[in-house]
Motif scaffolding. Structure first.
Motif, PDB file in Angstrom:
ATOM      1  N   LEU A   1      34.056  55.703  49.223  1.00 51.30           N
ATOM      2  CA  LEU A   1      34.043  56.919  49.882  1.00 51.30           C
ATOM      3  C   LEU A   1      34.591  57.795  48.939  1.00 51.30           C
ATOM      4  O   LEU A   1      35.546  57.897  48.501  1.00 51.30           O
ATOM      5  CB  LEU A   1      34.725  56.926  51.138  1.00 51.30           C
ATOM      6  N   PHE A   2      33.641  58.841  48.341  1.00 50.62           N
ATOM      7  CA  PHE A   2      34.085  59.985  47.491  1.00 50.62           C
ATOM      8  C   PHE A   2      35.346  60.578  48.361  1.00 50.62           C
ATOM      9  O   PHE A   2      35.234  61.128  49.336  1.00 50.62           O
ATOM     10  CB  PHE A   2      32.768  60.841  47.033  1.00 50.62           C
ATOM     11  N   LYS A   3      36.149  60.942  47.106  1.00 50.90           N
ATOM     12  CA  LYS A   3      37.164  61.713  47.690  1.00 50.90           C
ATOM     13  C   LYS A   3      37.182  63.138  47.516  1.00 50.90           C
ATOM     14  O   LYS A   3      37.660  64.081  47.841  1.00 50.90           O
ATOM     15  CB  LYS A   3      38.677  61.152  47.328  1.00 50.90           C
ATOM     16  N   GLY A   4      36.229  63.634  46.210  1.00 54.00           N
ATOM     17  CA  GLY A   4      36.039  65.051  45.689  1.00 54.00           C
ATOM     18  C   GLY A   4      36.694  65.187  44.561  1.00 54.00           C
ATOM     19  O   GLY A   4      36.240  66.033  43.767  1.00 54.00           O
ATOM     20  N   ASP A   5      37.845  64.327  44.216  1.00 55.19           N
ATOM     21  CA  ASP A   5      38.428  64.870  43.014  1.00 55.19           C
ATOM     22  C   ASP A   5      38.284  63.845  41.792  1.00 55.19           C
ATOM     23  O   ASP A   5      38.799  63.987  40.676  1.00 55.19           O
ATOM     24  CB  ASP A   5      39.998  64.895  42.992  1.00 55.19           C
ATOM     25  N   GLU A   6      37.125  62.864  41.968  1.00 51.39           N
ATOM     26  CA  GLU A   6      36.703  62.121  41.020  1.00 51.39           C
ATOM     27  C   GLU A   6      35.777  62.837  40.145  1.00 51.39           C
ATOM     28  O   GLU A   6      34.937  63.749  40.809  1.00 51.39           O
ATOM     29  CB  GLU A   6      35.932  60.810  41.454  1.00 51.39           C
ATOM     30  N   LEU A   7      35.943  62.614  38.945  1.00 46.45           N
ATOM     31  CA  LEU A   7      34.859  63.284  37.826  1.00 46.45           C
ATOM     32  C   LEU A   7      33.654  62.584  38.023  1.00 46.45           C
ATOM     33  O   LEU A   7      32.564  63.179  38.221  1.00 46.45           O
ATOM     34  CB  LEU A   7      35.305  63.457  36.441  1.00 46.45           C
ATOM     35  N   TYR A   8      33.764  61.317  38.050  1.00 50.64           N
ATOM     36  CA  TYR A   8      32.486  60.245  38.106  1.00 50.64           C
ATOM     37  C   TYR A   8      33.206  58.912  38.938  1.00 50.64           C
ATOM     38  O   TYR A   8      34.218  58.752  38.844  1.00 50.64           O
ATOM     39  CB  TYR A   8      31.911  60.289  36.724  1.00 50.64           C
ATOM     40  N   VAL A   9      31.998  58.523  39.354  1.00 52.20           N
ATOM     41  CA  VAL A   9      32.233  57.135  39.676  1.00 52.20           C
ATOM     42  C   VAL A   9      30.990  55.902  39.308  1.00 52.20           C
ATOM     43  O   VAL A   9      29.997  56.653  39.618  1.00 52.20           O
ATOM     44  CB  VAL A   9      32.175  57.075  41.478  1.00 52.20           C
ATOM     45  N   ARG A  10      31.768  54.879  38.843  1.00 49.63           N
ATOM     46  CA  ARG A  10      30.676  53.995  38.432  1.00 49.63           C
ATOM     47  C   ARG A  10      31.107  52.803  39.191  1.00 49.63           C
ATOM     48  O   ARG A  10      32.371  52.699  39.405  1.00 49.63           O
ATOM     49  CB  ARG A  10      30.307  53.973  37.152  1.00 49.63           C
ATOM     50  N   ALA A  11      30.298  51.586  39.186  1.00 46.18           N
ATOM     51  CA  ALA A  11      30.692  50.350  39.458  1.00 46.18           C
ATOM     52  C   ALA A  11      30.268  49.195  38.489  1.00 46.18           C
ATOM     53  O   ALA A  11      29.604  49.113  37.796  1.00 46.18           O
ATOM     54  CB  ALA A  11      30.003  49.891  40.940  1.00 46.18           C
ATOM     55  N   ARG A  12      31.396  48.072  38.334  1.00 51.73           N
ATOM     56  CA  ARG A  12      31.357  46.950  37.783  1.00 51.73           C
ATOM     57  C   ARG A  12      31.401  45.878  38.728  1.00 51.73           C
ATOM     58  O   ARG A  12      32.529  46.041  39.696  1.00 51.73           O
ATOM     59  CB  ARG A  12      32.343  46.882  36.590  1.00 51.73           C
ATOM     60  N   ILE A  13      30.275  44.921  38.536  1.00 53.12           N
ATOM     61  CA  ILE A  13      30.496  43.716  39.470  1.00 53.12           C
ATOM     62  C   ILE A  13      30.896  42.482  38.604  1.00 53.12           C
ATOM     63  O   ILE A  13      30.118  42.339  37.370  1.00 53.12           O
ATOM     64  CB  ILE A  13      28.982  43.719  40.234  1.00 53.12           C
ATOM     65  N   PHE A  14      31.906  42.059  39.068  1.00 46.19           N
ATOM     66  CA  PHE A  14      32.339  40.657  38.181  1.00 46.19           C
ATOM     67  C   PHE A  14      31.948  39.596  39.188  1.00 46.19           C
ATOM     68  O   PHE A  14      32.606  39.470  40.249  1.00 46.19           O
ATOM     69  CB  PHE A  14      33.701  40.845  37.900  1.00 46.19           C
ATOM     70  N   GLU A  15      31.247  38.344  38.635  1.00 50.81           N
ATOM     71  CA  GLU A  15      31.221  37.424  39.303  1.00 50.81           C
ATOM     72  C   GLU A  15      32.050  36.224  38.868  1.00 50.81           C
ATOM     73  O   GLU A  15      32.238  36.287  37.580  1.00 50.81           O
ATOM     74  CB  GLU A  15      29.640  36.848  39.132  1.00 50.81           C
ATOM     75  N   SER A  16      32.324  35.463  39.548  1.00 51.95           N
ATOM     76  CA  SER A  16      33.291  34.276  39.044  1.00 51.95           C
ATOM     77  C   SER A  16      32.564  33.287  38.147  1.00 51.95           C
ATOM     78  O   SER A  16      33.303  32.539  37.591  1.00 51.95           O
ATOM     79  CB  SER A  16      33.405  33.143  40.313  1.00 51.95           C
TER      80      SER A  16
END
Ligand SMILES: [Zn+2]
Ligand SMILES: [Zn+2]
Length: 326
Positions: free
Chosen positions: A296-311
């Motif tokens: 959930l965006f808080k508003g103070d992030e400059l950007y948001v990206r995701a990394r998905i790590f698999e076992s």
């Protein structure tokens, strides 16, 4: 009773409408970087195309060094589930340091432009690629430690770079005090420079042994979310960042709304997943276990990206959202 019926009818209408909505976009598997005998690859274009067709790819850019491998006689079946997009690897250097950029959807040969510095060499080639009507992609920055976010942050009119070029010489991960490619990416994003990360295999070796030290196809690619498999739709989606970069992890979906960023993994057998949401300066904003996560965006992030790590050790990275800019 009347109310109930209305609700039932309404939900039936919604349910009927949903499948057509879902069909609007599909995920297409593609590679934007590989070589044939027209430069330093080991196979004819038709053999290279055959390899990708046989391995479930939907589109391919053949990007020979300073050479356009023409697709008009190669893409023989316009109705199959496979699209060729013409390209070139514009292969330049500055004082011996390699400066390579792919021209995606190139209609004609683009000559390397040279320049008085690495940044200028990059920019001159970006400009030439755009002038020729193609889309620039900056290749393998960490190959021979050519350049970092310092140089790339100064560039204009380029939004694609190779986050994961899986050629064995590409130095993708941080070690020995050197930045990994995700660090380089966060360096640009933290300066508010929008860049989308590509994964490609930069394959040269389709014959003989498949081994870690060889430049084989198949272990890095992008999944593009597009309306149809056409050059226009795929190129538009890539330019809009409607794709993710993967070294094997597949997603059911990834998207962001005004409020949140959603990652939904297509799990592989009984593999476990850690989904990390990353923000300014590469800081971890949230870490979730399991194959589905929302941030959930808080508003103070400059950007948001995701990394998905698999076992399994495999990873995927999704594209940045700038929640306050949209
Ligand atoms: Zn290259
Ligand atoms: Zn290459």
């Amino acid at each position: 009773m009347m109310k109930k019926i209305t609700v039932f009818v309404l939900s039936a209408v919604v349910l009927l409408a949903l499948p057509s909505l879902a069909q609007e976009f599909k995920w297409y598997k593609g590679n934007t970087h590989c070589h044939t005998l027209n430069s330093d690859g080991d196979s004819y274009p038709r053999q290279v195309i055959r390899w990708y067709k046989d391995h479930g790819y939907n589109f391919l850019v053949i990007s020979d060094h300073n050479f356009i491998t023409e697709i008009k006689y190669l893409d023989t079946d316009p109705n199959d589930d496979f699209l060729l997009i013409q390209g070139e690897e514009v292969t330049d250097s500055y004082k011996g340091t390699p400066v390579h950029l792919n021209a995606l959807n190139a209609v004609k040969y683009i000559e390397p432009q040279h320049g008085g510095s690495i940044t200028e060499t990059l920019q001159n080639n970006v400009d030439a690629i755009l002038l020729a009507g193609a889309v620039p992609q900056i290749n393998h920055p960490n190959w021979r430690w050519s350049f970092t976010d310092k140089e790339m942050s100064q560039l204009k009119n380029v939004k694609l770079f190779e986050l994961f070029n899986v050629h064995p010489d590409s130095n993708l991960f941080a070690a020995g005090g050197r930045p990994g490619m995700e660090d380089v990416w966060d360096g640009m994003l933290s300066r508010s420079i929008l860049m989308y990360g590509i994964a490609s295999d930069d394959a040269h070796h389709f014959l003989g042994e498949f081994a870690p030290a060889r430049s084989n196809p198949g272990s890095g690619w992008i999944m593009v979310k597009a309306r149809e498999l056409s050059t226009e739709a795929i190129m538009n989606a890539i330019e809009q960042g409607e794709f993710y970069a993967t070294l094997g992890v597949l997603l059911k979906d990834v998207y962001h709304t005004e409020d949140k960023y959603v990652v939904d993994v297509a799990p592989y057998k009984d593999a476990a997943y850690t989904i990390t949401f990353i923000g300014k300066d590469g800081c971890t904003l949230q870490e979730s276990y399991g194959s589905y996560a929302e941030y959930l965006f808080k508003g103070d992030e400059l950007y948001v990206r995701a990394r998905i790590f698999e076992s399994s050790g495999r990873i995927a990275c999704t594209q940045p959202a700038f929640p306050n800019k949209d």
